[in-house]
Design an enzyme around this catalytic site. Sequence first.
Site, PDB file in Angstrom:
ATOM      1  N   GLU A 194      18.607  -0.105  24.079  1.00 38.15           N
ATOM      2  CA  GLU A 194      19.649   0.765  23.529  1.00 38.15           C
ATOM      3  C   GLU A 194      19.034   1.878  22.679  1.00 38.15           C
ATOM      4  O   GLU A 194      19.588   2.962  22.571  1.00 38.15           O
ATOM      5  CB  GLU A 194      20.632  -0.095  22.721  1.00 38.15           C
ATOM      6  CG  GLU A 194      22.015   0.484  22.588  1.00 38.15           C
ATOM      7  CD  GLU A 194      22.780   0.590  23.913  1.00 38.15           C
ATOM      8  OE1 GLU A 194      23.741   1.365  23.963  1.00 38.15           O
ATOM      9  OE2 GLU A 194      22.408  -0.096  24.896  1.00 38.15           O
ATOM     10  N   HIS A 218      18.194   4.712  29.417  1.00 37.79           N
ATOM     11  CA  HIS A 218      17.864   3.375  29.937  1.00 37.79           C
ATOM     12  C   HIS A 218      16.923   3.490  31.145  1.00 37.79           C
ATOM     13  O   HIS A 218      15.979   2.719  31.293  1.00 37.79           O
ATOM     14  CB  HIS A 218      19.139   2.649  30.382  1.00 37.79           C
ATOM     15  CG  HIS A 218      20.004   2.146  29.250  1.00 37.79           C
ATOM     16  ND1 HIS A 218      19.531   1.296  28.285  1.00 37.79           N
ATOM     17  CD2 HIS A 218      21.311   2.376  28.946  1.00 37.79           C
ATOM     18  CE1 HIS A 218      20.514   1.003  27.433  1.00 37.79           C
ATOM     19  NE2 HIS A 218      21.611   1.647  27.804  1.00 37.79           N
ATOM     20  N   HIS A 247      22.958   9.087  28.399  1.00 34.68           N
ATOM     21  CA  HIS A 247      22.800   7.736  27.866  1.00 34.68           C
ATOM     22  C   HIS A 247      22.132   6.826  28.911  1.00 34.68           C
ATOM     23  O   HIS A 247      21.118   6.172  28.634  1.00 34.68           O
ATOM     24  CB  HIS A 247      24.178   7.187  27.472  1.00 34.68           C
ATOM     25  CG  HIS A 247      24.156   5.793  26.923  1.00 34.68           C
ATOM     26  ND1 HIS A 247      24.178   5.538  25.570  1.00 34.68           N
ATOM     27  CD2 HIS A 247      24.101   4.587  27.526  1.00 34.68           C
ATOM     28  CE1 HIS A 247      24.137   4.228  25.373  1.00 34.68           C
ATOM     29  NE2 HIS A 247      24.093   3.626  26.547  1.00 34.68           N
ATOM     30  N   GLU A 248      22.701   6.803  30.100  1.00 32.61           N
ATOM     31  CA  GLU A 248      22.140   5.936  31.150  1.00 32.61           C
ATOM     32  C   GLU A 248      20.743   6.408  31.548  1.00 32.61           C
ATOM     33  O   GLU A 248      19.884   5.601  31.913  1.00 32.61           O
ATOM     34  CB  GLU A 248      23.068   5.888  32.367  1.00 32.61           C
ATOM     35  CG  GLU A 248      24.486   5.368  32.091  1.00 32.61           C
ATOM     36  CD  GLU A 248      24.538   4.014  31.374  1.00 32.61           C
ATOM     37  OE1 GLU A 248      23.575   3.241  31.493  1.00 32.61           O
ATOM     38  OE2 GLU A 248      25.540   3.760  30.666  1.00 32.61           O
TER      39      GLU A 248
END
Lengths: 505, 505
Positions: A299, A273, A269-270
Amino acid sequence: MSSNVHTTLEQFLGITRKIKRYNEALGVMYWDLRTGAPRKGAETRSEVIGELSSDMFKLQTSEELGKLIDALSEPGAYEQLKELDRKILAETKKEYDRSKKIPAELYQEYVVLTTHAETLWEDAKHNSDYAMFQPYLEKIIDFNKQFIQLWGQKETPYDTLLDIYEPGMTVAKLDQVFGELRSSIVPLAAAVKNSDHQPDTSMLKHSFEKDRQKEFSHYILGQLGYDFEAGRLDESVHPFATGLNPGDVRITTHYYENDPTIALFGTIHECGHALYEQNISKDLIGTPLSEGTSMGIHESQSRFWENMVGRSKPFWQRYFGELKRLYPEQFHGVEAEDFYRAINVSEPTLIRIFADELTYNLHIMIRYEMEKAIFNEGVAVSDLPALWNAKYREYLGIEPSTDAEGVLQDVHWAGGAFGYFPSYALGNMYAAQMMNTLKKEKPDFDELVREGNLLPVKEWFTERVYQYGKSKTPSEIIRDVTGEELNPSYLVEYLTAKYADIYKL
Amino acid sequence: MSSNVHTTLEQFLGITRKIKRYNEALGVMYWDLRTGAPRKGAETRSEVIGELSSDMFKLQTSEELGKLIDALSEPGAYEQLKELDRKILAETKKEYDRSKKIPAELYQEYVVLTTHAETLWEDAKHNSDYAMFQPYLEKIIDFNKQFIQLWGQKETPYDTLLDIYEPGMTVAKLDQVFGELRSSIVPLAAAVKNSDHQPDTSMLKHSFEKDRQKEFSHYILGQLGYDFEAGRLDESVHPFATGLNPGDVRITTHYYENDPTIALFGTIHECGHALYEQNISKDLIGTPLSEGTSMGIHESQSRFWENMVGRSKPFWQRYFGELKRLYPEQFHGVEAEDFYRAINVSEPTLIRIFADELTYNLHIMIRYEMEKAIFNEGVAVSDLPALWNAKYREYLGIEPSTDAEGVLQDVHWAGGAFGYFPSYALGNMYAAQMMNTLKKEKPDFDELVREGNLLPVKEWFTERVYQYGKSKTPSEIIRDVTGEELNPSYLVEYLTAKYADIYKL
């Protein structure tokens, strides 16, 4: 360009660069505080952070900057500016106006209030004591109502708040897309719940040694194209990504030995980003455009990589063998398909951050409706817990027995971040919509993932999204990438197909 | 205090606090750059550092600060100030005057020159090409000669430079103490060289796994009283300690698998610096007095803990068993006494940083004499290599065959740090002198070390030295702790006894 305008522009750009540099220094200190700064130095460090933040705020709201903005906005000067400088001017002016419209003392009072409220919220949540938190929440909401008036109300009061996190987003648009999403997801979630083919998750109920999780996180980051020469992976209590500059985009994760999926999907997830921030064009470095364009588009990248790549079947066809090599006993006799189904198990939960990919959107819609009720419909703060519980019953079929598991679960409101929650669901919709275009242009997408050949995917997003940073608005991005406005049907299609497969619907 | 003076004082203290906070922010960024900041972000980060440094310099040299210093220095105001505020005023005024006496453009030119020179020095050293470095060194020396005139020459030109690193230190004093030291150390080193009892160092010629070295470094730091809640241990190419504030004093080390002593004694050395900075009184936080009083006193602490504790026999009587447990094969059949002798082997080397405790002082004296020759005797820069080599022959009985192993070995001159080298030998002398007092007051000192009961030693130094930070001068410290001025005889006695034991002289 006249030498006059040239000089004004250089002075203006000098101040914007300086603001960016202060911001980067603050970013390093925040990263440091969250990744292992010694406890006893924190008090003095927070004074250092306060000093630099205050100096940065003074720069951002200085008369000097105001005059330069005005001078460059004069028709005679403005027409001499290049496209990029106009965008920098527009972004700077927007932030300047936002800051200047709030009287400094009022804002200071608000910062003190939210800082106290965040601390108090922890206790209130711990004791499940809404009455304790309610007076603070009332004040924070009153402040935000004042801010809306000072900034200038858009179509509705809540629109003004939405615009902070997702420029251009409106209640009218969200009502439409969340309505469509809801009408498909609620029955889909019900079908999943009633399916006779519930995934077996027993293979995840083992102990997974931390160092091997760490090794696997590093390995997967490399596979996703995360550039370790422009970033690093550390540990923190709450995982985050921070783009200090495009050459230094750091991520953190948190390892739990009793559940390897938290660190794994948190890291991916990170990483999403971070891929965004690492691949912003070098031409934008030092300008206010050198960051992601909105929370929603940001997101979309974390969700795309976490869910649409990281929780996909082709991904685990490629990588389950690697994971199994690290934990041969835990995964003895387990196949990639079993693992794939286990990590995609869906069931209604009370807590948003533990929600699965499917029901997560319902948690967001509930918060959206609550915030709309607060700012547009004048619902009393004392009525929020009952409203919350009713909505959980309606959307998810379950109801919290305590406020800790209900209205007190998230920190956002204590920090005053109203209008932020929709970004999470917007991210899911943007991601599915972009993936639809990606698959049209790269029909072998599943094959690429199955081969672990992920760099072409990163490059596609770099070309279409990442490089532009904030020089395109979110709606420009989604239109330019997909040829249409935000459209929730792609997320519905994607989720329907995925869960039909997993739950044999 | 009159309200007028009170207001002036508050404004003055506000600026000094702000300078300190900027300095701490810069410290965090330097630490980060040296402990693992991603390579690709370094260019932008150095611009951030440049921006903050420049803002800090503007504060330090602002007319506003100058006026406040003048106002508080007026007799009517000064007599109303408390002792601590007077010291803050004196320290600030000293730095202000030092900075203001150099024209900004001249200083800027010098910063550019030394930055280039440091890079060029690496190449020059790599190629052992003094001719390449010479023109830069000439310019740097010329700048320093100018600075000496601008600052105001003390007794001799070189005295002005010494005073920067060791306030109050003079050529007259150093000639005396180094003369005494030299007359004892040269024959002692010769006796050691000719001894028939050379220590056996073969037990160090093994491979020592890095993670276990790390574990031992952490363990020893805890034993020495390093506070991990007010610091952390990381890795960097060149070890260092940095006191960001007394609650955040970080150290680094570097592990070599083929030699465990480098990380071990490097860690203890930096721990000595850190114990000083961690134990500065909380009352001084945020003032310019919240740091070590001089390079020499700082070095006395790193040397005391590294050599007088860490390379002592009682220390290894206590801790060799612990080390042996981590490396049972490497130390099979080795006794604490054998290890103690091996880590104290002394022999003349060409390179300062590899020198042992005994001959190290000779390396420093050579540099001191060279610098004195440059600034007080007008020796030509082209003559420095020959002078260097002659002095190594005279003091250490060996002569470099290349300038890389000779005059080019240290970075200090490329960075313009003339007057710095003596601090290292001053540190050794201060340390031995303080230990002499410590042993009088704690006759069981050896016993405490042998028991691993080191906290009383740290507490003794906290009470006598650490707590005061910069609120006492180096000569006040040494007089208050030992009752006399700097006296090299304690170092001579200590080294004589230690090496007589090891080499059975």
